[in-house]
Design a protein around this motif. Structure first.
Motif, PDB file in Angstrom:
ATOM      1  N   LEU A  35       0.828  -1.205   0.000  1.00  0.00           N
ATOM      2  CA  LEU A  35       0.000   0.000   0.000  1.00  0.00           C
ATOM      3  C   LEU A  35       0.864   1.257   0.000  1.00  0.00           C
ATOM      4  CD1 LEU A  35      -2.819  -1.106   2.453  1.00  0.00           C
ATOM      5  CD2 LEU A  35      -2.902  -0.984  -0.044  1.00  0.00           C
ATOM      6  N   LYS A  36       1.964   1.229   0.734  1.00  0.00           N
ATOM      7  CA  LYS A  36       2.897   2.358   0.705  1.00  0.00           C
ATOM      8  C   LYS A  36       3.454   2.550  -0.702  1.00  0.00           C
ATOM      9  CE  LYS A  36       4.620   2.300   5.447  1.00  0.00           C
ATOM     10  NZ  LYS A  36       5.810   2.071   6.278  1.00  0.00           N
ATOM     11  N   LEU A  37       3.806   1.439  -1.350  1.00  0.00           N
ATOM     12  CA  LEU A  37       4.319   1.518  -2.716  1.00  0.00           C
ATOM     13  C   LEU A  37       3.276   2.144  -3.643  1.00  0.00           C
ATOM     14  CD1 LEU A  37       6.424   0.860  -4.911  1.00  0.00           C
ATOM     15  CD2 LEU A  37       5.330  -1.368  -5.142  1.00  0.00           C
ATOM     16  N   ARG A  52      13.574   2.178  -2.766  1.00  0.00           N
ATOM     17  CA  ARG A  52      14.582   2.268  -1.710  1.00  0.00           C
ATOM     18  C   ARG A  52      13.943   2.650  -0.373  1.00  0.00           C
ATOM     19  NH1 ARG A  52      19.590   1.781  -4.009  1.00  0.00           N
ATOM     20  NH2 ARG A  52      19.664   2.224  -6.229  1.00  0.00           N
ATOM     21  N   ARG A  53      12.959   3.558  -0.411  1.00  0.00           N
ATOM     22  CA  ARG A  53      12.262   3.955   0.818  1.00  0.00           C
ATOM     23  C   ARG A  53      11.530   2.761   1.418  1.00  0.00           C
ATOM     24  NH1 ARG A  53       8.745   9.222  -0.035  1.00  0.00           N
ATOM     25  NH2 ARG A  53       9.847   9.858  -1.896  1.00  0.00           N
ATOM     26  N   LEU A  54      10.895   1.990   0.561  1.00  0.00           N
ATOM     27  CA  LEU A  54      10.180   0.813   1.057  1.00  0.00           C
ATOM     28  C   LEU A  54      11.137  -0.215   1.639  1.00  0.00           C
ATOM     29  CD1 LEU A  54       7.459   0.241  -1.643  1.00  0.00           C
ATOM     30  CD2 LEU A  54       7.136   1.000   0.684  1.00  0.00           C
ATOM     31  N   ASP A  55      12.302  -0.341   1.030  1.00  0.00           N
ATOM     32  CA  ASP A  55      13.290  -1.305   1.499  1.00  0.00           C
ATOM     33  C   ASP A  55      13.787  -0.930   2.891  1.00  0.00           C
ATOM     34  OD1 ASP A  55      14.797  -3.647   1.053  1.00  0.00           O
ATOM     35  OD2 ASP A  55      16.572  -2.437   0.578  1.00  0.00           O
TER      36      ASP A  55
END
Length: 119
Positions: free
Chosen positions: A15-17, A114-117
């Motif tokens: 969902l963030k993605l 990258r933020r999700l990682d």
């Protein structure tokens, strides 16, 4: 009376993605699904260091008529995402190259991942 459980729309990371990608897409020229698919296919080739000609893009084998692909390439060009550059040895051959706008778009998507990682 029993309550139905709420459907799970997916993981929080997914969902963030979706939210991050949506915000990036809103800041870019609107792409139809075929334009997005062509741009992504060319991005994969560019990432490998391959040059993509207009003819190669039109013969992509996606089950899309070459004339339709050609129209979408013209639209991507009009939106500032690709440029056509003549071959130095044969000016009849045109290579499709990413513009700074396209590179900015790809970098923004990369930043999302990258933020999700890190999350």
């Amino acid at each position: 009376m029993s309550r139905k459980p709420k459907p799970d729309p997916g993981s929080l990371a997914y969902l963030k993605l979706l939210n991050l990608v949506d915000s990036i897409k809103r800041s870019q020229p609107a792409l139809d699904p075929l334009e997005e698919r062509l741009l992504n296919r060319m991005a994969m080739a560019w990432h490998k260091g391959e040059k993509v000609t207009v003819t190669q893009a039109m013969e992509g084998g996606d089950g899309v008529a070459p004339a339709t692909v050609h129209r979408r390439l013209k639209q991507l060009r009009a939106k500032g995402l690709v440029a056509l550059v003549a071959d130095a040895n044969d000016t009849r051959v045109r290579f499709i190259e990413p513009t700074d706008e396209a590179l900015h778009y790809f970098n923004a998507l990369d930043d999302c991942l990258r933020r999700l990682d890190r999350a």
